[in-house]
Design a protein around this motif. Structure first.
Motif, PDB file in Angstrom:
ATOM      1  N   ALA A 167       0.877  -1.178   0.000  1.00  0.00           N
ATOM      2  CA  ALA A 167       0.000   0.000   0.000  1.00  0.00           C
ATOM      3  C   ALA A 167       0.911   1.223   0.000  1.00  0.00           C
ATOM      4  CB  ALA A 167      -0.912   0.019   1.215  1.00  0.00           C
ATOM      5  N   VAL A 168       0.457   2.277  -0.692  1.00  0.00           N
ATOM      6  CA  VAL A 168       1.193   3.533  -0.718  1.00  0.00           C
ATOM      7  C   VAL A 168       0.164   4.665  -0.648  1.00  0.00           C
ATOM      8  CG1 VAL A 168       1.393   3.520  -3.262  1.00  0.00           C
ATOM      9  CG2 VAL A 168       3.013   4.866  -1.892  1.00  0.00           C
ATOM     10  N   ALA A 180      -0.530  -0.561  -6.376  1.00  0.00           N
ATOM     11  CA  ALA A 180       0.628  -0.275  -5.525  1.00  0.00           C
ATOM     12  C   ALA A 180       1.802  -1.183  -5.876  1.00  0.00           C
ATOM     13  CB  ALA A 180       0.255  -0.426  -4.055  1.00  0.00           C
ATOM     14  N   ARG A 181       1.518  -2.446  -6.212  1.00  0.00           N
ATOM     15  CA  ARG A 181       2.603  -3.377  -6.540  1.00  0.00           C
ATOM     16  C   ARG A 181       3.310  -2.954  -7.838  1.00  0.00           C
ATOM     17  NH1 ARG A 181       6.697  -5.066  -6.884  1.00  0.00           N
ATOM     18  NH2 ARG A 181       7.444  -7.210  -6.867  1.00  0.00           N
ATOM     19  N   ILE A 182       2.542  -2.505  -8.821  1.00  0.00           N
ATOM     20  CA  ILE A 182       3.148  -2.036 -10.073  1.00  0.00           C
ATOM     21  C   ILE A 182       3.988  -0.786  -9.811  1.00  0.00           C
ATOM     22  CG2 ILE A 182       2.612  -1.008 -12.317  1.00  0.00           C
ATOM     23  CD1 ILE A 182       0.213  -3.042 -12.433  1.00  0.00           C
ATOM     24  N   LEU A 183       3.468   0.126  -8.986  1.00  0.00           N
ATOM     25  CA  LEU A 183       4.243   1.319  -8.633  1.00  0.00           C
ATOM     26  C   LEU A 183       5.504   0.951  -7.862  1.00  0.00           C
ATOM     27  CD1 LEU A 183       1.350   3.760  -7.695  1.00  0.00           C
ATOM     28  CD2 LEU A 183       2.937   3.999  -9.632  1.00  0.00           C
ATOM     29  N   ARG A 184       5.394  -0.023  -6.959  1.00  0.00           N
ATOM     30  CA  ARG A 184       6.570  -0.457  -6.196  1.00  0.00           C
ATOM     31  C   ARG A 184       7.608  -1.068  -7.137  1.00  0.00           C
ATOM     32  NH1 ARG A 184       8.805  -1.210  -0.938  1.00  0.00           N
ATOM     33  NH2 ARG A 184      10.845  -2.027  -1.480  1.00  0.00           N
ATOM     34  N   GLY A 185       7.151  -1.824  -8.126  1.00  0.00           N
ATOM     35  CA  GLY A 185       8.074  -2.390  -9.113  1.00  0.00           C
ATOM     36  C   GLY A 185       8.795  -1.298  -9.883  1.00  0.00           C
ATOM     37  N   LEU A 186       8.070  -0.236 -10.236  1.00  0.00           N
ATOM     38  CA  LEU A 186       8.693   0.903 -10.927  1.00  0.00           C
ATOM     39  C   LEU A 186       9.709   1.584 -10.002  1.00  0.00           C
ATOM     40  CD1 LEU A 186       8.763   2.599 -13.507  1.00  0.00           C
ATOM     41  CD2 LEU A 186       6.895   3.974 -12.554  1.00  0.00           C
ATOM     42  N   ALA A 187       9.335   1.753  -8.734  1.00  0.00           N
ATOM     43  CA  ALA A 187      10.261   2.351  -7.760  1.00  0.00           C
ATOM     44  C   ALA A 187      11.530   1.506  -7.643  1.00  0.00           C
ATOM     45  CB  ALA A 187       9.573   2.492  -6.400  1.00  0.00           C
ATOM     46  N   ASP A 188      11.367   0.199  -7.580  1.00  0.00           N
ATOM     47  CA  ASP A 188      12.539  -0.690  -7.462  1.00  0.00           C
ATOM     48  C   ASP A 188      13.433  -0.576  -8.688  1.00  0.00           C
ATOM     49  OD1 ASP A 188      11.615  -1.554  -5.015  1.00  0.00           O
ATOM     50  OD2 ASP A 188      10.784  -3.434  -5.786  1.00  0.00           O
ATOM     51  N   ARG A 189      12.842  -0.343  -9.850  1.00  0.00           N
ATOM     52  CA  ARG A 189      13.615  -0.226 -11.094  1.00  0.00           C
ATOM     53  C   ARG A 189      14.351   1.103 -11.191  1.00  0.00           C
ATOM     54  NH1 ARG A 189      12.449  -3.033 -15.687  1.00  0.00           N
ATOM     55  NH2 ARG A 189      11.485  -5.030 -15.263  1.00  0.00           N
ATOM     56  N   LEU A 190      13.781   2.159 -10.607  1.00  0.00           N
ATOM     57  CA  LEU A 190      14.348   3.505 -10.778  1.00  0.00           C
ATOM     58  C   LEU A 190      15.109   4.013  -9.553  1.00  0.00           C
ATOM     59  CD1 LEU A 190      11.457   5.189 -12.761  1.00  0.00           C
ATOM     60  CD2 LEU A 190      13.703   4.501 -13.619  1.00  0.00           C
ATOM     61  N   THR A 191      15.106   3.241  -8.469  1.00  0.00           N
ATOM     62  CA  THR A 191      15.817   3.653  -7.265  1.00  0.00           C
ATOM     63  C   THR A 191      17.171   2.972  -7.251  1.00  0.00           C
ATOM     64  OG1 THR A 191      13.738   3.890  -6.076  1.00  0.00           O
ATOM     65  CG2 THR A 191      15.722   3.749  -4.750  1.00  0.00           C
ATOM     66  N   PRO A 192      18.251   3.741  -7.187  1.00  0.00           N
ATOM     67  CA  PRO A 192      19.590   3.130  -7.196  1.00  0.00           C
ATOM     68  C   PRO A 192      19.839   2.286  -5.952  1.00  0.00           C
ATOM     69  CG  PRO A 192      19.756   5.548  -7.250  1.00  0.00           C
ATOM     70  CD  PRO A 192      18.309   5.188  -7.140  1.00  0.00           C
TER      71      PRO A 192
END
Length: 192
Positions: A167-168, A180-192
């Motif tokens: 949840a976000v 939220a899971r798709i957004l978290r996946g995007l965050a994991d991809r773009l966060t160093p």
């Protein structure tokens, strides 16, 4: 964040996600048939566009979602389906959309394989929600949903079992589940 920065999401070597990621005890039957769907993860002026689904809908009423839906027989591919659905649901003209690419699919507990289509919007876009499907169109700062610290893991009982999910929450909006899971996946991809 502009289109070039968003394109970094495709460099990450992460695979598909699912609503079951946080529930390792779930055993999915082999050979299950998933229905194909696509959603548009559209970014405009550093913000991600989301919808609040109509409370009159039979499935997922009032939930926060990306514009999108099932891939129809007339759709050439997931990108075409996401663009068609975004046009139908929020009045997004396809000529304002710069498609950056598709992210790995996300499997939902409701039996869909959802392809997130990442896009950057050009020009001014004024949403027009389709009242039968969409109660509200709003946006969330991309910087907020790209920060893993803003996500939390919660749980609910579903079909008699406890199920954990991401949840976000943002202001009055409770963003959870597949969105939220798709957004978290995007965050994991773009966060160093």
């Amino acid at each position: 964040m502009g289109p070039e920065a968003l394109r970094r999401a495709f460099d990450a070597r992460t695979g598909a996600s699912s609503d079951f990621d946080l529930n390792p005890g779930v055993h999915l039957p082999p050979g299950r048939r998933l229905r194909q769907a696509a959603v548009l993860v559209a970014v405009a002026d550093g913000r991600v566009i989301l919808t609040k689904r109509s409370s009159r809908l039979k499935q997922h009423p009032g939930q926060i979602a990306f514009p999108g839906g099932k891939i129809d027989a007339g759709d050439a591919d997931a990108v075409a389906a996401a663009l068609r659905e975004a046009h139908e649901e929020i009045g997004l003209p396809p000529d304002l959309v710069e498609i950056l690419g598709s992210l790995p699919p996300h499997e939902t507990v409701t039996g869909f394989s959802v392809t997130p289509v990442l896009a950057h919007l050009r020009g001014g876009f004024v949403p027009v929600p389709e009242p039968g499907e969409v109660e509200e169109v709003f946006s969330v700062p991309l910087s907020f949903v790209l920060d893993p610290a803003n996500f939390r893991v919660e749980r609910r009982r579903w079909l008699g079992e406890w199920r954990r999910y991401y949840a976000v929450p943002y202001g009055p909006y409770y963003i959870w589940g597949a969105t939220a899971r798709i957004l978290r996946g995007l965050a994991d991809r773009l966060t160093p």
